[in-house]
Design an enzyme around this catalytic site. Structure first.
Site, PDB file in Angstrom:
ATOM      1  NE  ARG A   1      -4.317  -1.345   0.324  1.00 37.24           N
ATOM      2  CZ  ARG A   1      -4.610  -2.344  -0.504  1.00 37.24           C
ATOM      3  NH1 ARG A   1      -3.825  -2.660  -1.508  1.00 37.24           N
ATOM      4  NH2 ARG A   1      -5.733  -3.025  -0.357  1.00 37.24           N
TER       5      ARG A   1
ATOM      6  CG  HIS B   1      -3.764  -0.276  -6.487  1.00 40.71           C
ATOM      7  ND1 HIS B   1      -3.929   0.301  -5.259  1.00 40.71           N
ATOM      8  CD2 HIS B   1      -3.994  -1.588  -6.292  1.00 40.71           C
ATOM      9  CE1 HIS B   1      -4.261  -0.626  -4.368  1.00 40.71           C
ATOM     10  NE2 HIS B   1      -4.308  -1.798  -4.985  1.00 40.71           N
TER      11      HIS B   1
HETATM   12  P1  NDP Z   1      -2.149 -11.618   4.582  1.00 44.26           P
HETATM   13  O1  NDP Z   1      -2.959 -11.042   5.674  1.00 44.26           O
HETATM   14  O2  NDP Z   1      -2.464 -12.996   4.114  1.00 44.26           O
HETATM   15  O3  NDP Z   1      -0.608 -11.625   4.997  1.00 44.26           O
HETATM   16  C1  NDP Z   1       0.009 -10.530   5.579  1.00 44.26           C
HETATM   17  C2  NDP Z   1       1.438 -10.917   5.960  1.00 44.26           C
HETATM   18  O4  NDP Z   1       2.094  -9.742   6.450  1.00 44.26           O
HETATM   19  C3  NDP Z   1       1.498 -11.952   7.072  1.00 44.26           C
HETATM   20  O5  NDP Z   1       2.552 -12.853   6.857  1.00 44.26           O
HETATM   21  C4  NDP Z   1       1.777 -11.095   8.311  1.00 44.26           C
HETATM   22  O6  NDP Z   1       2.461 -11.762   9.359  1.00 44.26           O
HETATM   23  C5  NDP Z   1       2.666 -10.035   7.728  1.00 44.26           C
HETATM   24  N1  NDP Z   1       2.668  -8.850   8.573  1.00 44.26           N
HETATM   25  C6  NDP Z   1       1.648  -8.036   8.896  1.00 44.26           C
HETATM   26  N2  NDP Z   1       2.052  -7.066   9.728  1.00 44.26           N
HETATM   27  C7  NDP Z   1       3.367  -7.275   9.940  1.00 44.26           C
HETATM   28  C8  NDP Z   1       4.344  -6.623  10.719  1.00 44.26           C
HETATM   29  N3  NDP Z   1       4.052  -5.549  11.444  1.00 44.26           N
HETATM   30  N4  NDP Z   1       5.587  -7.131  10.716  1.00 44.26           N
HETATM   31  C9  NDP Z   1       5.900  -8.231  10.000  1.00 44.26           C
HETATM   32  N5  NDP Z   1       5.018  -8.898   9.223  1.00 44.26           N
HETATM   33  C10 NDP Z   1       3.763  -8.417   9.216  1.00 44.26           C
HETATM   34  O7  NDP Z   1      -2.202 -10.586   3.384  1.00 44.26           O
HETATM   35  P2  NDP Z   1      -2.114 -10.885   1.804  1.00 44.26           P
HETATM   36  O8  NDP Z   1      -0.875 -11.636   1.536  1.00 44.26           O
HETATM   37  O9  NDP Z   1      -3.379 -11.439   1.333  1.00 44.26           O
HETATM   38  O10 NDP Z   1      -2.024  -9.396   1.229  1.00 44.26           O
HETATM   39  C11 NDP Z   1      -1.003  -8.512   1.614  1.00 44.26           C
HETATM   40  C12 NDP Z   1      -1.313  -7.111   1.120  1.00 44.26           C
HETATM   41  O11 NDP Z   1      -1.106  -7.007  -0.278  1.00 44.26           O
HETATM   42  C13 NDP Z   1      -2.752  -6.632   1.280  1.00 44.26           C
HETATM   43  O12 NDP Z   1      -3.033  -6.257   2.624  1.00 44.26           O
HETATM   44  C14 NDP Z   1      -2.788  -5.456   0.336  1.00 44.26           C
HETATM   45  O13 NDP Z   1      -2.360  -4.297   1.014  1.00 44.26           O
HETATM   46  C15 NDP Z   1      -1.763  -5.835  -0.721  1.00 44.26           C
HETATM   47  N6  NDP Z   1      -2.413  -6.090  -2.018  1.00 44.26           N
HETATM   48  C16 NDP Z   1      -2.051  -5.315  -3.077  1.00 44.26           C
HETATM   49  C17 NDP Z   1      -2.618  -5.526  -4.310  1.00 44.26           C
HETATM   50  C18 NDP Z   1      -2.197  -4.726  -5.487  1.00 44.26           C
HETATM   51  O14 NDP Z   1      -2.800  -4.853  -6.543  1.00 44.26           O
HETATM   52  N7  NDP Z   1      -1.149  -3.928  -5.399  1.00 44.26           N
HETATM   53  C19 NDP Z   1      -3.626  -6.554  -4.515  1.00 44.26           C
HETATM   54  C20 NDP Z   1      -3.915  -7.321  -3.346  1.00 44.26           C
HETATM   55  C21 NDP Z   1      -3.324  -7.079  -2.135  1.00 44.26           C
HETATM   56  P3  NDP Z   1       1.826 -13.058  10.089  1.00 44.26           P
HETATM   57  O15 NDP Z   1       2.007 -14.169   9.081  1.00 44.26           O
HETATM   58  O16 NDP Z   1       2.647 -13.240  11.266  1.00 44.26           O
HETATM   59  O17 NDP Z   1       0.377 -12.718  10.337  1.00 44.26           O
HETATM   60  C1  OXD Z   2      -6.580  -5.481  -2.859  1.00 44.87           C
HETATM   61  C2  OXD Z   2      -6.117  -4.566  -3.885  1.00 44.87           C
HETATM   62  O1  OXD Z   2      -6.306  -5.274  -1.666  1.00 44.87           O
HETATM   63  O2  OXD Z   2      -6.663  -4.609  -5.004  1.00 44.87           O
HETATM   64  O3  OXD Z   2      -7.219  -6.481  -3.223  1.00 44.87           O
HETATM   65  O4  OXD Z   2      -5.201  -3.799  -3.651  1.00 44.87           O
END
Ligand code: NDP
Ligand code: OXD
Length: 307
Positions: free
Chosen positions: A222, A270
């Protein structure tokens, strides 16, 4: 009992079609055509605005995206679960995007683009994938899928998460205490973290300075996770070599922003991945079934953690 959709209207039409096929008994409406607000039990939204507070009988809110940072959770009543999107299309899109970006960095395509502008025909030395260290911030649904694919190319793979994780063939680091060790071994840094208070502004000078000289950044998390002034400075200093940015703050990135004209920055609006309507509707209907049966829904977020 009605399902309300409030996001991109074009996709809304596709959701409506899929709902009509898969759940004809459940009335489906597209915002702002609410009908009787008291009948709305389920809402799917990119950003619900005041709907979570004003719909009196709302039972579940679904995010149409994988992230939920665009929700103001303080405006969602405590008894209403918030469920993020978990569906195959969003994973596939992200794996494609990040794989392409890592390979572009690995095979010096930023350098060749600059050489092309200068009409220079000059081969650069090719490095073996095994000597290129890729590190993914976030080992969730998307980070793990990306690493599973990158492993197949032979890259030296690592990931960083909040809680300890185990992944075959991936060096897993966890918690803030191990961040520096993770960064020190990372030539290509991929950000796939959710936006929370802990990750806002994380991609800053402090992180860039902990990477090896000439590392590259691929940011698909993000926009507010990145300090753009620090990024520009790190690129100018040569501390960072290339950056691939799919997200920005604000979005859209203003036309006059200096990132647009950086020769070693590639910007996309995005689009790294998006929910596909068929998969999204199937995931939502599966979760509605779970909800009715009192089973845990897939992707229900933890409000305390913020993701
Ligand atoms: P998940 O919730 O499945 O995974 C998040 C990961 O981040 C987990 O491993 C979590 O740790 C880790 N995490 C969260 N906070 C911290 C922290 N403070 N320190 C270390 N690790 C941390 O999310 P997704 O993989 O599904 O998606 C990730 C992000 O990708 C979304 O939230 C979104 O912002 C972004 N996204 C972007 C898109 C785009 O088109 N650019 C599309 C879709 C998503 P733990 O395993 O310990 O919980
Ligand atoms: C999502 C994105 O979070 O599109 O799915 O960024």
């Amino acid at each position: 009992m009605t399902f309300l959709y409030k996001a991109d209207p074009l996709r809304g039409a596709q959701w409506a079609e899929r709902f009509a096929q898969r759940a004809p008994q459940l009335p489906f409406r597209v915002w702002p055509d609410l009908g009787d607000p008291a009948a709305i039990r389920y809402l799917a939204a990119w950003s619900p605005g005041d709907l979570a507070e004003t719909l009196p009988n709302l039972e579940v809110i679904f995010s149409v995206g994988a992230g939920v940072d665009q929700f103001d959770l303080t405006r969602v009543p405590q008894h209403v679960p918030v469920v993020r999107m978990i569906e195959p299309g969003i994973v596939e899109g992200m794996v494609e995007y990040v794989t392409e970006a890592v390979l572009a960095v690995h095979r010096d395509l930023f350098d060749y683009a600059l050489q092309q502008q200068a009409r220079v025909w000059q081969a650069l030395p090719v490095r073996a994938a095994a000597t290129r260290r890729v590190g993914v911030l976030g080992l969730g649904m998307l980070g793990t899928a990306v690493l599973e694919r990158l492993k197949l190319f032979g890259f030296a793979c690592a990931g960083w998460s909040r809680s300890p994780r185990l992944m075959d063939g991936v060096d897993c680091y966890a918690t803030d205490a191990s961040l520096d060790a993770f960064l020190a071994r990372t030539d290509v840094l991929v950000c796939l973290l959710p936006l929370t208070d802990a990750t806002r502004g994380l991609l800053s000078r402090r992180v860039f300075d902990a990477l090896p000289d000439g590392a590259s950044l691929i940011h698909v998390g993000r926009g507010p996770q990145l300090n753009t002034a620090d990024l520009l400075e790190a690129l100018t200093r040569g501390r960072l070599r290339n950056a691939v940015l799919d997200v920005s703050d604000p979005e859209p990135l203003p036309a006059g922003h200096p990132l647009w004209t950086q020769p070693r920055v590639r910007i996309t609006p995005h689009i790294a991945s998006a929910t596909r309507p068929e998969g999204a509707v199937d995931a939502v209907l599966d979760n509605l079934r779970r909800h009715r049966n009192g089973e845990p829904m897939l992707g229900q977020i933890d409000r305390e953690r913020g993701y």
